[in-house]
Scaffold this motif. Structure first.
Motif, PDB file in Angstrom:
ATOM      1  N   TYR A 130      30.141  52.722  60.205  1.00 18.83           N
ATOM      2  CA  TYR A 130      30.968  51.556  59.883  1.00 18.83           C
ATOM      3  C   TYR A 130      30.150  50.516  59.110  1.00 18.83           C
ATOM      4  N   ARG A 131      28.938  50.240  59.577  1.00 21.53           N
ATOM      5  CA  ARG A 131      28.077  49.271  58.881  1.00 21.53           C
ATOM      6  C   ARG A 131      27.758  49.730  57.457  1.00 21.53           C
ATOM      7  N   ASN A 132      27.469  51.011  57.301  1.00 23.06           N
ATOM      8  CA  ASN A 132      27.189  51.539  55.962  1.00 23.06           C
ATOM      9  C   ASN A 132      28.400  51.407  55.047  1.00 23.06           C
ATOM     10  N   ALA A 133      29.576  51.693  55.582  1.00 21.30           N
ATOM     11  CA  ALA A 133      30.808  51.566  54.795  1.00 21.30           C
ATOM     12  C   ALA A 133      31.042  50.109  54.419  1.00 21.30           C
ATOM     13  N   MET A 134      30.816  49.203  55.357  1.00 18.65           N
ATOM     14  CA  MET A 134      31.004  47.777  55.081  1.00 18.65           C
ATOM     15  C   MET A 134      30.021  47.299  54.013  1.00 18.65           C
ATOM     16  N   ASN A 135      28.778  47.731  54.099  1.00 16.58           N
ATOM     17  CA  ASN A 135      27.791  47.351  53.084  1.00 16.58           C
ATOM     18  C   ASN A 135      28.194  47.853  51.707  1.00 16.58           C
ATOM     19  N   ARG A 136      28.659  49.093  51.628  1.00 15.65           N
ATOM     20  CA  ARG A 136      29.095  49.644  50.338  1.00 15.65           C
ATOM     21  C   ARG A 136      30.321  48.892  49.824  1.00 15.65           C
ATOM     22  N   PHE A 137      31.257  48.575  50.711  1.00 14.85           N
ATOM     23  CA  PHE A 137      32.440  47.815  50.341  1.00 14.85           C
ATOM     24  C   PHE A 137      32.040  46.465  49.744  1.00 14.85           C
ATOM     25  N   LYS A 146      38.828  53.049  43.444  1.00 17.53           N
ATOM     26  CA  LYS A 146      39.345  54.083  44.346  1.00 17.53           C
ATOM     27  C   LYS A 146      38.494  54.162  45.610  1.00 17.53           C
ATOM     28  N   GLU A 147      37.176  54.102  45.445  1.00 14.46           N
ATOM     29  CA  GLU A 147      36.266  54.137  46.587  1.00 14.46           C
ATOM     30  C   GLU A 147      36.508  52.930  47.495  1.00 14.46           C
ATOM     31  N   MET A 148      36.723  51.758  46.899  1.00 15.94           N
ATOM     32  CA  MET A 148      36.958  50.543  47.667  1.00 15.94           C
ATOM     33  C   MET A 148      38.205  50.704  48.540  1.00 15.94           C
ATOM     34  N   TYR A 149      39.297  51.219  47.972  1.00 11.79           N
ATOM     35  CA  TYR A 149      40.517  51.411  48.757  1.00 11.79           C
ATOM     36  C   TYR A 149      40.334  52.475  49.839  1.00 11.79           C
ATOM     37  N   LEU A 150      39.592  53.521  49.546  1.00 13.96           N
ATOM     38  CA  LEU A 150      39.305  54.535  50.550  1.00 13.96           C
ATOM     39  C   LEU A 150      38.500  53.927  51.698  1.00 13.96           C
ATOM     40  N   LEU A 151      37.492  53.131  51.368  1.00 16.91           N
ATOM     41  CA  LEU A 151      36.694  52.481  52.407  1.00 16.91           C
ATOM     42  C   LEU A 151      37.558  51.556  53.260  1.00 16.91           C
ATOM     43  N   MET A 152      38.461  50.833  52.624  1.00 14.08           N
ATOM     44  CA  MET A 152      39.352  49.948  53.376  1.00 14.08           C
ATOM     45  C   MET A 152      40.183  50.750  54.379  1.00 14.08           C
ATOM     46  N   ASP A 153      40.713  51.878  53.950  1.00 11.62           N
ATOM     47  CA  ASP A 153      41.513  52.726  54.847  1.00 11.62           C
ATOM     48  C   ASP A 153      40.659  53.272  55.996  1.00 11.62           C
TER      49      ASP A 153
END
Length: 52
Positions: free
Chosen positions: A11-18, A32-39
């Motif tokens: 989750y932290r890694n996804a948030m950092n990338r977001f 597209k990656e941003m929307y995927l991370l949000m989901d």
């Protein structure tokens, strides 16, 4: 890119990338990656951060 968020570290890694994507100029793939991370983050939050 990992397509599952199973742990707090994931989750932290996804948030950092977001956040990286949010502050930088975006191309179509990053949007597209941003929307995927949000989901994925939303799903993780519903399953793990809910008081219910």
């Amino acid at each position: 890119m990992n397509y599952e968020i199973e742990t707090e570290d994931d989750y932290r890694n996804a948030m950092n990338r977001f956040l990286e994507i949010c502050v930088a100029p975006k191309n179509e793939n990053e949007v597209k990656e941003m929307y995927l991370l949000m989901d994925l983050m939303g799903k993780y939050e519903r399953e793990n951060c809910s008081a219910n």
